[in-house]
Design a protein around this motif. Structure first.
Motif, PDB file in Angstrom:
ATOM      1  N   THR A 109      54.939  13.874  97.437  1.00 36.23           N
ATOM      2  CA  THR A 109      56.184  13.417  96.797  1.00 36.23           C
ATOM      3  C   THR A 109      56.728  12.172  97.493  1.00 36.23           C
ATOM      4  OG1 THR A 109      56.705  15.700  96.188  1.00 36.23           O
ATOM      5  CG2 THR A 109      58.502  14.108  96.117  1.00 36.23           C
ATOM      6  N   SER A 110      56.692  12.187  98.832  1.00 36.17           N
ATOM      7  CA  SER A 110      57.202  11.035  99.581  1.00 36.17           C
ATOM      8  C   SER A 110      56.376   9.789  99.299  1.00 36.17           C
ATOM      9  CB  SER A 110      57.185  11.355 101.075  1.00 36.17           C
ATOM     10  OG  SER A 110      57.584  10.229 101.830  1.00 36.17           O
ATOM     11  N   VAL A 133      47.698   7.602  97.018  1.00 32.40           N
ATOM     12  CA  VAL A 133      48.316   8.877  96.636  1.00 32.40           C
ATOM     13  C   VAL A 133      47.248   9.887  96.242  1.00 32.40           C
ATOM     14  CG1 VAL A 133      49.852   9.997  94.975  1.00 32.40           C
ATOM     15  CG2 VAL A 133      50.472   7.781  95.932  1.00 32.40           C
ATOM     16  N   SER A 134      46.282   9.462  95.458  1.00 29.39           N
ATOM     17  CA  SER A 134      45.216  10.364  95.012  1.00 29.39           C
ATOM     18  C   SER A 134      44.406  10.876  96.195  1.00 29.39           C
ATOM     19  CB  SER A 134      44.313   9.643  94.013  1.00 29.39           C
ATOM     20  OG  SER A 134      45.048   9.182  92.898  1.00 29.39           O
ATOM     21  N   GLN A 135      44.053   9.978  97.118  1.00 31.48           N
ATOM     22  CA  GLN A 135      43.255  10.394  98.271  1.00 31.48           C
ATOM     23  C   GLN A 135      44.031  11.361  99.148  1.00 31.48           C
ATOM     24  OE1 GLN A 135      40.015   9.372  98.525  1.00 31.48           O
ATOM     25  NE2 GLN A 135      39.826  10.853 100.172  1.00 31.48           N
ATOM     26  N   LEU A 136      45.323  11.092  99.356  1.00 32.69           N
ATOM     27  CA  LEU A 136      46.160  11.993 100.139  1.00 32.69           C
ATOM     28  C   LEU A 136      46.229  13.372  99.486  1.00 32.69           C
ATOM     29  CD1 LEU A 136      48.266  12.663 102.335  1.00 32.69           C
ATOM     30  CD2 LEU A 136      50.008  11.671 100.828  1.00 32.69           C
ATOM     31  N   ALA A 137      46.423  13.419  98.182  1.00 29.51           N
ATOM     32  CA  ALA A 137      46.529  14.694  97.478  1.00 29.51           C
ATOM     33  C   ALA A 137      45.224  15.469  97.531  1.00 29.51           C
ATOM     34  CB  ALA A 137      46.941  14.454  96.032  1.00 29.51           C
ATOM     35  N   ILE A 138      44.101  14.789  97.313  1.00 29.16           N
ATOM     36  CA  ILE A 138      42.802  15.470  97.309  1.00 29.16           C
ATOM     37  C   ILE A 138      42.460  15.976  98.709  1.00 29.16           C
ATOM     38  CG2 ILE A 138      40.335  15.110  96.993  1.00 29.16           C
ATOM     39  CD1 ILE A 138      41.910  15.449  94.433  1.00 29.16           C
ATOM     40  N   ARG A 139      42.597  15.128  99.705  1.00 25.29           N
ATOM     41  CA  ARG A 139      42.261  15.529 101.072  1.00 25.29           C
ATOM     42  C   ARG A 139      43.186  16.643 101.553  1.00 25.29           C
ATOM     43  NH1 ARG A 139      43.233  11.109 103.273  1.00 25.29           N
ATOM     44  NH2 ARG A 139      45.273  11.597 104.137  1.00 25.29           N
ATOM     45  N   ALA A 148      50.523  18.238  89.117  1.00 22.73           N
ATOM     46  CA  ALA A 148      51.716  17.697  88.451  1.00 22.73           C
ATOM     47  C   ALA A 148      52.212  16.438  89.148  1.00 22.73           C
ATOM     48  CB  ALA A 148      52.820  18.761  88.420  1.00 22.73           C
ATOM     49  N   GLN A 149      52.174  16.442  90.492  1.00 25.41           N
ATOM     50  CA  GLN A 149      52.592  15.255  91.240  1.00 25.41           C
ATOM     51  C   GLN A 149      51.650  14.084  90.984  1.00 25.41           C
ATOM     52  OE1 GLN A 149      55.406  15.154  92.560  1.00 25.41           O
ATOM     53  NE2 GLN A 149      55.855  16.709  94.079  1.00 25.41           N
ATOM     54  N   VAL A 150      50.348  14.352  91.017  1.00 24.81           N
ATOM     55  CA  VAL A 150      49.380  13.281  90.775  1.00 24.81           C
ATOM     56  C   VAL A 150      49.503  12.750  89.356  1.00 24.81           C
ATOM     57  CG1 VAL A 150      46.921  12.725  90.686  1.00 24.81           C
ATOM     58  CG2 VAL A 150      47.790  14.164  92.521  1.00 24.81           C
ATOM     59  N   SER A 151      49.706  13.666  88.392  1.00 22.72           N
ATOM     60  CA  SER A 151      49.905  13.228  86.998  1.00 22.72           C
ATOM     61  C   SER A 151      51.129  12.329  86.888  1.00 22.72           C
ATOM     62  CB  SER A 151      50.060  14.450  86.091  1.00 22.72           C
ATOM     63  OG  SER A 151      48.927  15.283  86.145  1.00 22.72           O
ATOM     64  N   SER A 152      52.192  12.719  87.603  1.00 22.30           N
ATOM     65  CA  SER A 152      53.396  11.876  87.603  1.00 22.30           C
ATOM     66  C   SER A 152      53.103  10.508  88.202  1.00 22.30           C
ATOM     67  CB  SER A 152      54.507  12.570  88.394  1.00 22.30           C
ATOM     68  OG  SER A 152      55.640  11.744  88.508  1.00 22.30           O
ATOM     69  N   ALA A 153      52.300  10.482  89.284  1.00 23.08           N
ATOM     70  CA  ALA A 153      51.947   9.199  89.896  1.00 23.08           C
ATOM     71  C   ALA A 153      51.101   8.360  88.946  1.00 23.08           C
ATOM     72  CB  ALA A 153      51.202   9.438  91.205  1.00 23.08           C
ATOM     73  N   ILE A 154      50.145   9.010  88.246  1.00 29.53           N
ATOM     74  CA  ILE A 154      49.315   8.275  87.291  1.00 29.53           C
ATOM     75  C   ILE A 154      50.169   7.718  86.167  1.00 29.53           C
ATOM     76  CG2 ILE A 154      47.480   8.528  85.586  1.00 29.53           C
ATOM     77  CD1 ILE A 154      46.196  10.594  87.424  1.00 29.53           C
ATOM     78  N   LEU A 155      51.064   8.564  85.624  1.00 31.99           N
ATOM     79  CA  LEU A 155      51.942   8.106  84.545  1.00 31.99           C
ATOM     80  C   LEU A 155      52.845   6.979  85.035  1.00 31.99           C
ATOM     81  CD1 LEU A 155      52.956   8.512  81.645  1.00 31.99           C
ATOM     82  CD2 LEU A 155      54.575  10.178  82.532  1.00 31.99           C
ATOM     83  N   GLN A 156      53.369   7.138  86.253  1.00 31.40           N
ATOM     84  CA  GLN A 156      54.232   6.089  86.808  1.00 31.40           C
ATOM     85  C   GLN A 156      53.470   4.781  86.969  1.00 31.40           C
ATOM     86  OE1 GLN A 156      56.570   7.232  90.290  1.00 31.40           O
ATOM     87  NE2 GLN A 156      56.131   5.281  91.240  1.00 31.40           N
ATOM     88  N   THR A 157      52.231   4.885  87.461  1.00 39.46           N
ATOM     89  CA  THR A 157      51.414   3.685  87.647  1.00 39.46           C
ATOM     90  C   THR A 157      51.076   3.043  86.312  1.00 39.46           C
ATOM     91  OG1 THR A 157      50.475   4.622  89.665  1.00 39.46           O
ATOM     92  CG2 THR A 157      49.278   2.801  88.631  1.00 39.46           C
ATOM     93  N   GLU A 158      50.685   3.880  85.326  1.00 31.83           N
ATOM     94  CA  GLU A 158      50.359   3.333  84.007  1.00 31.83           C
ATOM     95  C   GLU A 158      51.585   2.698  83.361  1.00 31.83           C
ATOM     96  OE1 GLU A 158      48.676   6.491  81.749  1.00 31.83           O
ATOM     97  OE2 GLU A 158      46.684   6.315  82.671  1.00 31.83           O
ATOM     98  N   THR A 159      52.740   3.376  83.494  1.00 32.77           N
ATOM     99  CA  THR A 159      53.967   2.810  82.935  1.00 32.77           C
ATOM    100  C   THR A 159      54.311   1.484  83.610  1.00 32.77           C
ATOM    101  OG1 THR A 159      54.775   5.043  82.476  1.00 32.77           O
ATOM    102  CG2 THR A 159      56.383   3.264  82.457  1.00 32.77           C
ATOM    103  N   LEU A 160      54.191   1.486  84.953  1.00 33.92           N
ATOM    104  CA  LEU A 160      54.483   0.253  85.688  1.00 33.92           C
ATOM    105  C   LEU A 160      53.520  -0.848  85.296  1.00 33.92           C
ATOM    106  CD1 LEU A 160      56.129  -1.162  87.874  1.00 33.92           C
ATOM    107  CD2 LEU A 160      54.543  -0.261  89.574  1.00 33.92           C
ATOM    108  N   ARG A 161      52.228  -0.474  85.130  1.00 35.37           N
ATOM    109  CA  ARG A 161      51.241  -1.471  84.723  1.00 35.37           C
ATOM    110  C   ARG A 161      51.570  -2.008  83.326  1.00 35.37           C
ATOM    111  NH1 ARG A 161      47.035   1.453  85.153  1.00 35.37           N
ATOM    112  NH2 ARG A 161      46.620   0.959  87.334  1.00 35.37           N
ATOM    113  N   GLN A 162      51.955  -1.099  82.423  1.00 32.51           N
ATOM    114  CA  GLN A 162      52.319  -1.547  81.078  1.00 32.51           C
ATOM    115  C   GLN A 162      53.545  -2.452  81.109  1.00 32.51           C
ATOM    116  OE1 GLN A 162      52.790   2.046  78.804  1.00 32.51           O
ATOM    117  NE2 GLN A 162      50.591   2.472  78.721  1.00 32.51           N
TER     118      GLN A 162
END
Length: 692
Positions: free
Chosen positions: A236-237, A248-254, A405-419
């Motif tokens: 989350t942080s 973020v993805s690597q931190l979550a997976i590891r 759910a956190q990773v999905s939020s990060a992906i959505l946030q990144t995609e939204t920011l990219r858009q």
């Protein structure tokens, strides 16, 4: 679907290492009263097969001491080593070489197997007992009694094994096995067994063992929950701090793999052929999607594991979801998780659809697959794998769901920011184009305004010049008419005024004809009248009149014509008018007693060049580009009051363009003189039809 498997068991050397290391720091806690320990730790050398228990008071004291030690170690030991320390206490209590504690798997408790052995010589017991402990635990759970000699012989055990079952959380799911090796060859030959009295002692403290194990399991669960919360806070942080999505993805997976102690983890992204197919709908035709391995983590123990085919690194692999039964199962369903506890729980491959190499059940026997979702859009999966069969606990599934759910939020946030960034870049580019277009329009408008101002100025000059050119002859004509009306006017004066009237009429007519000719040429209303012209006779006939006209001024005309007769197809009237205007212009501005040169020569490309030059008044560099404008006359010429309307050169340029030719002018100073050499150069097509 969820299939449950057992957690992988550690190797003997690993168990001995981490257990013995943890015991050194807690030696003061694990001391048992010496009189109780010595009463059960001594083994008779005689060929007996039983060991007498101490007296009843010592027996009770032993049970009380053991119970106290169990509760104490369960309270202060670390969750990782507590079960092994409990096994050590039981081994020391019964004077045994080792102890094995087995916790059976349930919905909230993972299967655990804790060991403790007294010395390195008893490590062989781990290899000897571990393969048979499942059968031993099955008997103990069914009927928690002392193991019979028949079972020991059937399982091929040379030493003595005493097992008892205990209840934890309302279920009989704990099996405690105390291990003792034979002390003599006779015991080894005939078999060595625990006594019923020793079994009763183990049964009497079974409840205390269950309490200690329950407390350890509770501590382990609290410890895991603390780890889970720390992981969620970290993820989350990192998202709140706008960390890049790969980090973020690597931190979550590891973090998830380490918290659940799995051996391998992946973050899989789905790239759809048609983005509209990303919505999760049950029982539909699988969408055309590519599975991309976004990031991965694996335990160091897998470094020597043979990689699945293809042999390139897993992070560079991708495959079609339609080629993998596991991905098809996940894409066709709407479940929140997909858990496979062992090889038999995996979907069966078909003739056309297999299982992707990264999910190969022969290499990784257990798998948990959690979807990454955002507003019912399936973005990908988090995959956790284990080589050994494993039962996935509900709390483990819930943790991975929260991480997903956190990773999905990060992906959505990144995609939204990219858009948004793409939209901002697009809007910025559009704004930049708009500003550039506005700047061009402004420049065009500015030039048009300047041109309009120039046209207005030229129009004013044109009207002023036209008014002057029209009024001056009219004034002379009016004066001549008035004088002719006088009755006593002498005949010679009458003839003089008639000549003036005629000259002014001719000048007025010439001006009007020039204006009309320019208008026709500019509007391209003049038709061609082609005629084959012999150049030398035509020019000679034209220049004869100028010899007589220029004689009073002392001007001479030199003509340089080709030696060979040159003919060309052109509009004769237009060609003659061009020469007439140029010769007239040269005669006006040439210095007295100077020479005007006329040169005609053929040029490459079936062209004819006509050059006319004179020595006289010069044309400044500022005025040179404008000498072909209508009514445009040089300032020095106007000051010297040289007669002219300013239409001659404008008419020449229009006629040259009418004949598909070009005209250029130059005016250069003559060395050692204040005069200039002014030259007009004309290029005309030799065949006007080809020129067109």
């Amino acid at each position: 679907m969820q299939a449950r498997v057992s957690r992988s068991k550690p190797e003997p050397q690993e168990v001995m290492g981490w257990v013995m290391d943890s015991l050194n720091s807690r030696e003061d806690v694990l001391l048992i009263q010496s009189d109780c320990v010595s009463s059960l730790s001594s083994h008779p050398v005689e060929s007996t097969v039983s060991h007498p228990l101490p007296s009843q008071p010592s027996h009770i004291l032993l049970e009380v001491a053991a119970a106290r030690q169990l509760i104490q170690v369960a309270s202060i030991a670390s969750p990782e080593t507590a079960l092994s320390e409990v096994a050590k206490i039981l081994s020391q209590t019964f004077g045994a070489e080792g102890c094995v504690i087995s916790v059976q798997a349930s919905a909230t408790v993972a299967e655990q197997l804790a060991y403790w052995f007294a010395d390195s010589q008893s490590e062989a017991w781990l290899t000897d007992v571990a393969p048979h402990h499942e059968a031993i635990a099955t008997v103990a759970l069914d009927k928690p009694v002392l193991l019979t000699p028949e079972l020991q012989r059937r399982e091929g055990l040379s030493g003595a094994v005493m097992s008892v079952a205990a209840q934890c959380q309302g279920q009989t799911n704990i099996v405690i096995s105390v291990l003792r090796s034979p002390l003599s060859d006779i015991e080894a030959a005939v078999g060595y067994y625990w006594t019923e009295a020793e079994a009763n002692t183990l049964r009497n403290i079974a409840d205390h063992i269950a309490v200690a194990v329950s407390q350890v399991l509770l501590q382990q669960r609290v410890y895991r929950q603390t780890q889970y919360q720390a992981l969620l806070r970290q993820v989350t942080s990192s998202i709140q701090n706008s960390t890049e999505l790969p980090q973020v993805s690597q931190l979550a997976i590891r973090g998830t793999a380490q918290a659940l102690q799995t051996e391998r983890a992946f973050l899989l992204r789905l790239k759809y052929w048609d983005p509209r197919q990303s919505l999760r709908i049950a029982d539909r035709i699988p969408p055309k999607a590519r599975v991309m391995i976004d990031c991965q983590w694996q335990h160091a123990s897998l470094e020597g594991l043979k990689a699945p085919e293809p042999s390139e690194p897993l992070s560079s692999q991708s495959f079609w979801a339609s080629e993998c039964m596991i991905c098809q199962t996940a894409l066709n369903g709407t479940e929140k998780f997909f858990a496979f506890s062992n090889k038999s729980a995996f979907p069966l491959p078909t003739e056309t659809t297999g299982i992707a190499p990264i999910f190969d059940p022969d290499i990784m026997a257990s798998l948990m697959l959690i979807p990454l979702e955002s507003k019912n859009r399936l973005l990908g999966f988090i995959a956790l794998q284990q080589r050994q069969p494993r039962t996935w606990l509900q709390e483990e599934i819930e943790l991975v769901e929260l991480v997903a759910a956190q990773v999905s939020s990060a992906i959505l946030q990144t995609e939204t920011l990219r858009q948004v960034e793409m939209l901002v870049e697009e809007r910025t580019a559009q704004l930049q184009q708009s500003l550039e277009l506005q700047a061009k329009l402004y420049e065009i408008t500015r030039k048009q305004i300047e041109k309009l101002r120039e046209m207005n100025q030229r129009m004013d000059e044109f009207l002023s010049t036209l008014s002057h050119e029209l009024r001056t002859p009219l004034t002379s004509m009016m004066l001549a008419i008035r004088m002719l009306r006088e009755a006593d006017l002498p005949p010679d004066r009458r003839q003089q005024y008639l000549n003036i009237l005629e000259q002014q009429c001719v000048q007025e007519t010439s001006l009007i004809n020039d204006l009309l000719a320019l208008q026709e040429l500019e509007t391209k209303q003049v038709a061609f009248q082609f005629q084959q012209v012999n150049l030398s006779p035509a020019i000679n006939d034209l220049v004869q009149s100028f010899h007589q006209r220029w004689s009073l001024k002392g001007l001479r005309l030199e003509i340089d014509l080709p030696k060979r007769s040159l003919t060309f197809n052109t509009d004769v009237a237009s060609f003659n008018r061009i020469l007439l205007e140029l010769l007239t212009n040269a005669g006006k501005y040439a210095d007295p007693n100077s020479t005007v040169f006329l040169q005609v020569s053929p040029q490459p490309g079936q062209q004819i060049q006509v050059m006319l030059s004179n020595i006289g008044s010069g044309i400044s560099e500022e005025e040179l580009p404008h000498i072909f404008d209508k009514f445009r006359r040089c300032q020095g010429i106007t000051q010297n009051a040289i007669a002219g309307t300013g239409l001659g050169l404008a008419l020449v340029k229009s006629l040259v363009q009418h004949l598909n030719g070009t005209i250029a002018a130059s005016s250069l100073p003559v060395k050692g003189s204040q005069s200039y050499e002014t030259c007009f150069t004309i290029l005309l097509p030799q065949n006007l039809e080809i020129g067109e």
